[in-house]
Write a protein that holds these residues in place. Structure first.
Motif, PDB file in Angstrom:
ATOM      1  N   LEU A 104       0.827  -1.211   0.000  1.00 49.40           N
ATOM      2  CA  LEU A 104       0.000   0.000   0.000  1.00 49.40           C
ATOM      3  C   LEU A 104       0.864   1.264   0.000  1.00 49.40           C
ATOM      4  O   LEU A 104       0.340   2.374  -0.145  1.00 49.40           O
ATOM      5  CB  LEU A 104      -0.951   0.011   1.208  1.00 49.40           C
ATOM      6  CG  LEU A 104      -2.044  -1.076   1.172  1.00 49.40           C
ATOM      7  CD1 LEU A 104      -2.772  -1.138   2.508  1.00 49.40           C
ATOM      8  CD2 LEU A 104      -3.043  -0.797   0.045  1.00 49.40           C
ATOM      9  N   GLN A 105       2.196   1.074   0.156  1.00 47.00           N
ATOM     10  CA  GLN A 105       3.146   2.192   0.082  1.00 47.00           C
ATOM     11  C   GLN A 105       2.815   3.304   1.072  1.00 47.00           C
ATOM     12  O   GLN A 105       2.798   4.492   0.731  1.00 47.00           O
ATOM     13  CB  GLN A 105       3.218   2.744  -1.352  1.00 47.00           C
ATOM     14  CG  GLN A 105       3.625   1.658  -2.345  1.00 47.00           C
ATOM     15  CD  GLN A 105       3.700   2.141  -3.786  1.00 47.00           C
ATOM     16  OE1 GLN A 105       3.614   3.335  -4.054  1.00 47.00           O
ATOM     17  NE2 GLN A 105       3.853   1.223  -4.714  1.00 47.00           N
ATOM     18  N   ARG A 106       2.529   2.864   2.286  1.00 48.07           N
ATOM     19  CA  ARG A 106       2.227   3.848   3.333  1.00 48.07           C
ATOM     20  C   ARG A 106       3.089   3.581   4.545  1.00 48.07           C
ATOM     21  O   ARG A 106       3.570   2.461   4.753  1.00 48.07           O
ATOM     22  CB  ARG A 106       0.740   3.773   3.715  1.00 48.07           C
ATOM     23  CG  ARG A 106      -0.125   4.365   2.615  1.00 48.07           C
ATOM     24  CD  ARG A 106      -1.613   4.269   2.953  1.00 48.07           C
ATOM     25  NE  ARG A 106      -2.377   4.231   1.707  1.00 48.07           N
ATOM     26  CZ  ARG A 106      -3.546   3.629   1.537  1.00 48.07           C
ATOM     27  NH1 ARG A 106      -4.131   3.016   2.544  1.00 48.07           N
ATOM     28  NH2 ARG A 106      -4.152   3.652   0.377  1.00 48.07           N
ATOM     29  N   LEU A 107       3.216   4.602   5.361  1.00 49.00           N
ATOM     30  CA  LEU A 107       4.006   4.531   6.592  1.00 49.00           C
ATOM     31  C   LEU A 107       3.104   4.821   7.780  1.00 49.00           C
ATOM     32  O   LEU A 107       2.071   5.466   7.614  1.00 49.00           O
ATOM     33  CB  LEU A 107       5.143   5.557   6.536  1.00 49.00           C
ATOM     34  CG  LEU A 107       6.209   5.252   5.473  1.00 49.00           C
ATOM     35  CD1 LEU A 107       7.111   6.454   5.277  1.00 49.00           C
ATOM     36  CD2 LEU A 107       7.042   4.030   5.882  1.00 49.00           C
ATOM     37  N   PRO A 108       3.473   4.341   8.973  1.00 49.89           N
ATOM     38  CA  PRO A 108       4.693   3.599   9.301  1.00 49.89           C
ATOM     39  C   PRO A 108       4.599   2.112   8.975  1.00 49.89           C
ATOM     40  O   PRO A 108       3.508   1.584   8.741  1.00 49.89           O
ATOM     41  CB  PRO A 108       4.779   3.794  10.817  1.00 49.89           C
ATOM     42  CG  PRO A 108       3.357   3.871  11.260  1.00 49.89           C
ATOM     43  CD  PRO A 108       2.624   4.587  10.152  1.00 49.89           C
ATOM     44  N   VAL A 109       5.781   1.471   8.969  1.00 49.10           N
ATOM     45  CA  VAL A 109       5.905   0.022   8.790  1.00 49.10           C
ATOM     46  C   VAL A 109       6.822  -0.481   9.900  1.00 49.10           C
ATOM     47  O   VAL A 109       7.910   0.066  10.096  1.00 49.10           O
ATOM     48  CB  VAL A 109       6.527  -0.315   7.416  1.00 49.10           C
ATOM     49  CG1 VAL A 109       6.891  -1.804   7.341  1.00 49.10           C
ATOM     50  CG2 VAL A 109       5.586   0.065   6.269  1.00 49.10           C
ATOM     51  N   LEU A 110       6.371  -1.498  10.614  1.00 56.19           N
ATOM     52  CA  LEU A 110       7.217  -2.115  11.647  1.00 56.19           C
ATOM     53  C   LEU A 110       7.715  -3.457  11.115  1.00 56.19           C
ATOM     54  O   LEU A 110       6.918  -4.291  10.677  1.00 56.19           O
ATOM     55  CB  LEU A 110       6.411  -2.338  12.927  1.00 56.19           C
ATOM     56  CG  LEU A 110       7.191  -2.955  14.099  1.00 56.19           C
ATOM     57  CD1 LEU A 110       8.240  -1.989  14.648  1.00 56.19           C
ATOM     58  CD2 LEU A 110       6.239  -3.390  15.213  1.00 56.19           C
ATOM     59  N   GLU A 111       9.033  -3.627  11.139  1.00 56.40           N
ATOM     60  CA  GLU A 111       9.603  -4.916  10.734  1.00 56.40           C
ATOM     61  C   GLU A 111      10.174  -5.607  11.956  1.00 56.40           C
ATOM     62  O   GLU A 111      11.036  -5.045  12.649  1.00 56.40           O
ATOM     63  CB  GLU A 111      10.690  -4.710   9.670  1.00 56.40           C
ATOM     64  CG  GLU A 111      11.259  -6.025   9.155  1.00 56.40           C
ATOM     65  CD  GLU A 111      12.211  -5.812   7.969  1.00 56.40           C
ATOM     66  OE1 GLU A 111      11.723  -5.490   6.876  1.00 56.40           O
ATOM     67  OE2 GLU A 111      13.433  -5.928   8.166  1.00 56.40           O
ATOM     68  N   LEU A 112       9.694  -6.822  12.231  1.00 59.08           N
ATOM     69  CA  LEU A 112      10.202  -7.579  13.377  1.00 59.08           C
ATOM     70  C   LEU A 112      11.501  -8.291  12.988  1.00 59.08           C
ATOM     71  O   LEU A 112      11.853  -8.362  11.800  1.00 59.08           O
ATOM     72  CB  LEU A 112       9.150  -8.589  13.847  1.00 59.08           C
ATOM     73  CG  LEU A 112       7.761  -8.009  14.142  1.00 59.08           C
ATOM     74  CD1 LEU A 112       6.846  -9.081  14.740  1.00 59.08           C
ATOM     75  CD2 LEU A 112       7.858  -6.810  15.094  1.00 59.08           C
ATOM     76  N   ASP A 113      12.189  -8.815  13.980  1.00 61.31           N
ATOM     77  CA  ASP A 113      13.506  -9.416  13.727  1.00 61.31           C
ATOM     78  C   ASP A 113      13.431 -10.622  12.795  1.00 61.31           C
ATOM     79  O   ASP A 113      14.388 -10.925  12.086  1.00 61.31           O
ATOM     80  CB  ASP A 113      14.171  -9.813  15.056  1.00 61.31           C
ATOM     81  CG  ASP A 113      14.562  -8.580  15.864  1.00 61.31           C
ATOM     82  OD1 ASP A 113      14.675  -7.489  15.266  1.00 61.31           O
ATOM     83  OD2 ASP A 113      14.756  -8.709  17.086  1.00 61.31           O
ATOM     84  N   ASP A 114      12.275 -11.302  12.782  1.00 59.20           N
ATOM     85  CA  ASP A 114      12.142 -12.461  11.877  1.00 59.20           C
ATOM     86  C   ASP A 114      11.630 -12.052  10.504  1.00 59.20           C
ATOM     87  O   ASP A 114      11.326 -12.915   9.676  1.00 59.20           O
ATOM     88  CB  ASP A 114      11.230 -13.525  12.495  1.00 59.20           C
ATOM     89  CG  ASP A 114       9.775 -13.063  12.564  1.00 59.20           C
ATOM     90  OD1 ASP A 114       9.476 -11.900  12.198  1.00 59.20           O
ATOM     91  OD2 ASP A 114       8.914 -13.871  12.980  1.00 59.20           O
ATOM     92  N   GLY A 115      11.522 -10.749  10.256  1.00 59.97           N
ATOM     93  CA  GLY A 115      11.086 -10.277   8.948  1.00 59.97           C
ATOM     94  C   GLY A 115       9.587 -10.032   8.838  1.00 59.97           C
ATOM     95  O   GLY A 115       9.122  -9.492   7.828  1.00 59.97           O
ATOM     96  N   THR A 116       8.830 -10.419   9.872  1.00 56.01           N
ATOM     97  CA  THR A 116       7.377 -10.172   9.845  1.00 56.01           C
ATOM     98  C   THR A 116       7.116  -8.670   9.748  1.00 56.01           C
ATOM     99  O   THR A 116       7.764  -7.874  10.420  1.00 56.01           O
ATOM    100  CB  THR A 116       6.707 -10.713  11.133  1.00 56.01           C
ATOM    101  OG1 THR A 116       6.938 -12.111  11.211  1.00 56.01           O
ATOM    102  CG2 THR A 116       5.207 -10.441  11.125  1.00 56.01           C
ATOM    103  N   ILE A 117       6.156  -8.309   8.901  1.00 53.78           N
ATOM    104  CA  ILE A 117       5.814  -6.907   8.682  1.00 53.78           C
ATOM    105  C   ILE A 117       4.477  -6.593   9.342  1.00 53.78           C
ATOM    106  O   ILE A 117       3.507  -7.342   9.172  1.00 53.78           O
ATOM    107  CB  ILE A 117       5.696  -6.627   7.164  1.00 53.78           C
ATOM    108  CG1 ILE A 117       7.049  -6.847   6.463  1.00 53.78           C
ATOM    109  CG2 ILE A 117       5.159  -5.221   6.913  1.00 53.78           C
ATOM    110  CD1 ILE A 117       8.124  -5.867   6.836  1.00 53.78           C
TER     111      ILE A 117
END
Lengths: 203, 203
Positions: free
Chosen positions: B49-62
């Motif tokens: 969706l090209q929007r912010l914010p985005v949180l990325e966890l250490d295992d790559g989960t978004i």
């Protein structure tokens, strides 16, 4: 408690489907939205926004907003969990519930309310250009959702959740909004057919 | 984990204020929205969706959607509770969070994005008539909120919550949207001044 219900409209249906999935029965007061009963004192004194559904607790406390009413029942009756389990699961349900609401449910509603002649007295003023702008937004989001649903059964993962309820109702509402689900979105079609065949969909 | 942050925009700020209220520090990646960096691969591959914010966890989960990111941190760090306590308290926070979001935050955003010349490349196509229609909706809701805030300190009751954060940011965003809070809404003004004076407001 009693639930002031608004019949066919999407938000009242959202709560009824949620209650059906929980196996809960709540006393209902039918409000005839076609006769604008939700603008009259019975509702307007309970919800100044004059919208349905409205939940009235036994002590007179009022809860409005369909998702807030659903969350109340989730807290009182945690099983089956429809807002997800554990931190990440709950966050993913919230994420998909919001993605579907903001990018599908609301745009479908805008297209319906700002274009359909029957909505002229409901949406004042109608802005038909805004309604039209929302139609391609709906299709764009369905394209994204179709890719996501290639890899899993439900909107937020392997478990049915409130995100699916919002999706079912948004897609059903595309019919009066006169937007078709494109044939090629086979994952969205499979998902919607599965949701529509659950007993709760008749609520 | 890392939080892809979008600077001045309302939704990134919502998460930063929430984290400040929780007393949490999360590693941030600054994304320059003015340079449309959120449309480039770094964000677009993480959030279609090209929007912010985005949180990325250490295992790559978004995780995306500001309220979903906030709820994740609420689950991991329950104190201070910003989504309410016990069933009814949680439902009332959800109700006011949604009322403020749907009737204030979104309409202010529509007025800004569909009218402001600087938004021409951001909101395609702009529908200025839709922007104008939203301005009186904002004032109507502030009138309702002003009555509610006569009887309590915060949006959802006596405790600060995420509903207040959404309110603070919506009202601050009225400035670029060129909508003034009417002088006579003294309860809204008192509430906003109190929120703006909290250290978290600078986040």
């Amino acid at each position: 408690m009693k639930l002031f219900d608004g019949g066919k409209a999407p938000n009242p249906r959202r709560v009824r489907v949620f209650l059906a999935e929980k196996g809960l029965e709540v006393p209902m007061v039918r409000v005839d939205m076609a006769a604008f009963e939700h603008k009259q004192a019975g509702i307007a004194t309970r919800n100044p926004l004059q919208r349905l559904p409205v939940l009235e607790l036994d002590d007179g406390t009022i809860l409005t907003e369909s998702v807030a009413i659903c969350r109340y029942f989730e807290e009182l009756h945690p099983e089956p969990a429809l807002f997800g389990r554990v931190a990440l699961g709950k966050a993913l349900v919230e994420m998909w519930q919001r993605r579907i609401e903001l990018n599908l449910f609301l745009p479908v509603g805008f297209a319906f309310r700002h274009i359909h002649p029957a909505m002229k007295e409901w949406e004042v003023p109608q802005v038909p250009e805004w309604g039209e702008v929302n139609k391609p937004k709906v299709i764009d989001f369905l394209a994204l959702l179709d890719q996501e649903l290639a890899a899993r059964e439900f909107a937020a993962g392997d478990q049915f959740s409130i995100a699916d309820i919002t999706g079912l109702i948004a897609i059903d509402f595309m019919k009066p909004a006169r937007i078709a689900v494109p044939e090629e979105f086979s994952n969205v079609r499979r998902w919607h057919a599965a949701l529509a065949s659950r007993p709760s969909a008749a609520a």
